[in-house]
Design an enzyme around this catalytic site. Sequence first.
Site, PDB file in Angstrom:
ATOM      1  CB  CYS A 138      19.404 -23.596  19.856  1.00  0.00           C
ATOM      2  SG  CYS A 138      19.837 -22.712  21.372  1.00  0.00           S
TER       3      CYS A 138
ATOM      4  CB  CYS B 103      22.345 -19.072  19.976  1.00  0.00           C
ATOM      5  SG  CYS B 103      23.017 -20.458  20.906  1.00  0.00           S
TER       6      CYS B 103
ATOM      7  CG  ASP C 164       0.268  -2.170 -16.451  1.00  0.00           C
ATOM      8  OD1 ASP C 164      -0.609  -1.312 -16.613  1.00  0.00           O
ATOM      9  OD2 ASP C 164       1.319  -2.211 -17.112  1.00  0.00           O
TER      10      ASP C 164
ATOM     11  CG  ASP D  95       5.903  -3.374 -17.552  1.00  0.00           C
ATOM     12  OD1 ASP D  95       4.844  -2.775 -17.285  1.00  0.00           O
ATOM     13  OD2 ASP D  95       6.470  -3.282 -18.655  1.00  0.00           O
TER      14      ASP D  95
ATOM     15  CG  ASP E  98       2.742  -0.703 -13.613  1.00  0.00           C
ATOM     16  OD1 ASP E  98       1.626  -0.176 -13.765  1.00  0.00           O
ATOM     17  OD2 ASP E  98       3.326  -1.320 -14.519  1.00  0.00           O
TER      18      ASP E  98
END
Length: 749
Positions: free
Chosen positions: A15, A18, A422, A636, A640
């Site tokens: 749980c 724990c 971009d 990409d 960037d």
Amino acid sequence: MSELSCDIGIGGMTCASCVARVERAIAKLPGVESVSVNLATESARVTWAASSPDEDAQTQQARLRRAVRDAGYEPLAAEHLEQGPVGAWVGFAPVAIGLLLSGPLILPMLGDVLGQHWMLPALWQFLLATPVQFVLGARFYKAGWYALLAGSGNMDLLVALGTTAGWALSVWLWLTAPVEAMVHLYFEGSAVVITLVLLGKWLEARAKRQTTDAIRALHALRPARARIITSDGEVDIPIEELLVGDRLVVLPGERFAADGVVLEGQTQVDEAMLTGEPLPVHKNVGSRVTGGSINGEGRVVMRVRATGTTTVLANIIRLVEDAQAAKAPIQRLVDQVSAVFVPVVLVLALVTLLAWWFTGHSVEVSLIHCVAVLVIACPCALGLATPAAIMAGTGVAAKYGILIKDAQALEVAHQVDTVAFDKTGTLTIGQPRLLSLHDIQDIGASTTHALPMLSLAASLQSGSEHPLAHAVVQAAKAKHMDHVAPEAVKAVAGFGSEGVVQGRRLLLGSLRWMTELGVPAGEWQARAAALQAEGATVSIMAERTPQGVVALAVLAFGDEPKPGVHEALTKLRARGLCLAMISGDNVGAAQAMAARLGLHTDEVHAEVMPGDKAALVKRLQRNVGGAPHVVAFVGDGINDAPALAAADVGLAMANLNADGQRGGTDVAMQAAGITLMRGDVALVAGALDISARTVAKIRQNLFWAFVYNAAGIPLAAMGYLSPVVAGAAMALSSVSVMTNALLLKRWKP
């Protein structure tokens, strides 16, 4: 001082309490900087600072394992998630034994409904219930005892206390009852509660295995062996022995064992594991191939370029594991609640006992209601609510080529109201071509008469990796023109490049650069303006002379939108999102491309230098007079990376360049929270959608977990729930949370 990290498996957690206890135990170790324990994966991600070169990872991991064991749990190998699929009924034996022993105990309850009295003798009830209580239930005593030693509580402690109280009450009533008297005992309550809890944990474990299917499936993509070419012929070896530079033979239908490049043959390759795209990709000599992808109909020979943890597949697995091991910010609330939950429940159970006793009820009745409170108040559902949903969401997203790097990106993405792109390589193909080259000395001349100038331009640009430089070189090759290697090539960030070709110092770059260099005004400016008005990207080639920098030629470049971008942007706008396109091109070229993409004039930001993209993203985040915008940036390339990091959510698009390589995508992936494994803008909407659905599941799970306890505890305290019903409800809560999270596996972008 170096920073190290590792994953460690943890067995025996039940749980949220724990989780909190393990985290506290590990955090006390010297040098530990952060620890995140995941209940659903039964693992911990630990980061620590090595105080000396002698303190290696192995030493620290030994300390981690010792701390986990001292806290009462079983340290496991981190690879326990990589195990193959197991049988559907694995681990069911204790549950089956519990059902067999508890069955006769609940027969009297059924008999009462039918008007029959099937009560077993007290001795038989004792003999059936005791093995369930102390043999099958031993795990609860063990874990509960360690929790007490650690000064905390957990689900096991609640179950152990509750069922022991019911069993002990039954023994006391049996032993103190008059001879031959028929007294009502509660052995069935204790035995059935333990059996139901075991059944719930077994169902929960089955559901957990389904949430980790994504990781298991990724690990399964790695073949066990590879066929290398040696001086003695073809030899099969384990992939762990592969070295960079080895030559491998890959037969039709086999998986590529590592990343590399094709040396011989051609084939079609299924890269769905990498991109989520089911269509095969044609590969020939010189093409890149990725480990884990499936060879089609052709036999090929490849050279290994990356092995082990440096492969694309290993990076994908690492990203998914990082996301599933991380905690979402909303989990902090659960951690705070779980820290005080069990102590509060123990107090409420004691209050329930005393309240019923002081109001004139017997100790027997008071204790049964106290047991019901202890049994129903289980924090299992709270601990599983968030990690189960995150694991299911990130797993199904990875299946479709959306890699979510961290839980925070997953939680924030659904709040995005502005998406900035971009332009080059993201919205466009990113491989511009040279449309025309005009000699300044003869502005009216056709491209044919400008071929010598094209040869000079190609020579200069052959030393550059810029997409525009590549376009110039390709145009020269198409005209079958030779070019020479340049000397002293220097890239001027954001402007262009400079170098020496056949003794002439040439420059090729943007109009802004030419203006700053003081190139004399001339007829070329009108030509450049006309080309920009037509939507072309314009560069100028110039020469440094004793008289200054002189313009030589005007070059016009054009790019094409990616297929499906217009429709993808339209769908994003239909979701109520604001869009923005960021480009380094001049205003005319940027506006012309925006018109083709279906973007509005006010959504275009042109002439933005690479270093200024992050600042523009921050401007988009600001909203004067209102709440700040939540901005996602999609890019990409290497340039960037700052904008991806500055955005609330960064989405890196893994485009392949003309050589089949990912270019600067690796850098972008490190800066972004989400990686799109193929250059499809439609995946942006998919990423935002899976975020919204995952967060919705987290909130649903937490709502029901809190409501369940908020309603169940008072009902049990007021006597409306028996321990058996409370045990069934407690088991059902955890199973329902896992089942609700698994519904995400049906998602498609």
